[in-house]
Design a protein around this motif. Structure first.
Motif, PDB file in Angstrom:
ATOM      1  N   ASP A   1      38.027  42.996  36.114  1.00  0.00           N
ATOM      2  CA  ASP A   1      36.978  42.311  35.357  1.00  0.00           C
ATOM      3  C   ASP A   1      36.373  43.204  34.291  1.00  0.00           C
TER       4      ASP A   1
ATOM      5  N   ARG B   1      38.980  35.867  45.424  1.00  0.00           N
ATOM      6  CA  ARG B   1      38.967  36.576  44.142  1.00  0.00           C
ATOM      7  C   ARG B   1      37.859  36.101  43.196  1.00  0.00           C
ATOM      8  N   ASP B   2      37.636  34.802  43.112  1.00  0.00           N
ATOM      9  CA  ASP B   2      36.624  34.279  42.175  1.00  0.00           C
ATOM     10  C   ASP B   2      35.203  34.675  42.557  1.00  0.00           C
ATOM     11  N   GLU B   3      35.012  35.056  43.822  1.00  0.00           N
ATOM     12  CA  GLU B   3      33.669  35.432  44.285  1.00  0.00           C
ATOM     13  C   GLU B   3      33.382  36.917  44.073  1.00  0.00           C
TER      14      GLU B   3
END
Length: 271
Positions: free
Chosen positions: A120, A84-86
């Motif tokens: 985001d 997810r963070d990527e």
């Protein structure tokens, strides 16, 4: 049997939520490159309805579902939490025949479809106004307040607009509690960014993006037409599209699209 069962289910439902899943998993769409965004939407709706109806069995024909879900199961692709963070998960929301209260439904369904807690960024296309009426801040405010609530509830990180000129963007910026982080400009209507818009965006740290979406990506007549083509003899004229959300999942480090899809909700207005 599939089309007949699909027709029976549609006649009992009051709403339909259509999810395409990841279009990059659709071999048939890879071979064909739609000429316009509107054609892509029509193709996606038709292929999803056709695939969904072909999988319906006789046992499902007797079910009565108020909200019917039409999905292509093999195309659904949730995000791995470890990745997810990527990834950057963005969406553009087109309000068609509903009001600001639909925004939360659209965002919740997108998060659920992708298996994430928040998006985001969400850009909202200007909701349709009646002929002869200009888009105004007063008209935009209820929609923006809904987006602000979702930011405050951590369902969205950043919110943006589309096709606002300098005057309206400035009015929104000065009024809003959560400032617009971006504004999309359609280069079909202006081949060069307006200097006053560029100057204001730079001053207020608003990112200017370009797009090629038509003013009306999915109209009522087009939705009814593709519904009739996909499921013959259905009462297509009873169905009104409420909103359409297009999402994309981008790998931050490489800038490549990992996933792209549409979620569409429609309502049956039976007389």
């Amino acid at each position: 049997m599939g089309t007949e069962s699909a027709r029976a289910l549609l006649e009992r439902a009051s709403r339909v939520t259509l999810q395409t899943g990841n279009l990059l998993n659709w071999g048939c769409l890879r071979k064909k490159c739609p000429a316009t965004p509107s054609e892509e939407v029509r193709d996606c709706i038709q292929k999803t309805l056709t695939e969904w109806s072909s999988k319906i069995g006789q046992d499902q024909k007797q079910e009565t579902l108020e909200v019917l879900e039409c999905t292509v199961a093999q195309a659904i692709e949730k995000i791995n939490p470890e990745e997810r963070d990527e990834l950057k998960v963005s969406a553009k929301l087109f309000i068609v025949g509903s009001n600001s209260s639909s925004i939360r439904d659209a965002v919740d369904l997108a998060c659920s479809a992708l298996g994430v807690a928040q998006l985001d960024s969400v850009i909202i296309a200007p909701p349709p106004v009646e002929d002869g009426i200009n888009l105004s801040l007063e008209y935009l405010q209820p929609y923006w307040k809904e987006l602000e609530n979702l930011v405050q509830n951590k369902k969205i990180v950043a919110i943006g607009t589309s096709d606002l000129d300098k005057t309206l963007l400035e009015q929104l910026y000065l009024w809003a509690q959560v400032k617009p982080s971006s504004n999309q400009v359609n280069l079909a209507s202006c081949c060069v960014m307006p200097p006053d818009l560029t100057a204001f965006a730079k001053e207020c740290d608003i990112q200017l993006l370009t797009h090629n979406d038509p003013k009306e990506l999915l109209c009522e007549a087009s939705f009814q037409e593709v519904l009739q083509e996909s499921i013959q003899n259905v009462k297509a004229n009873e169905w009104i599209p409420l909103w359409l959300l297009r999402y994309s999942v981008i790998v931050k480090s490489r800038g490549i699209i990992k996933s792209k899809g549409y979620i569409i909700q429609a309502q049956r207005n039976a007389s």
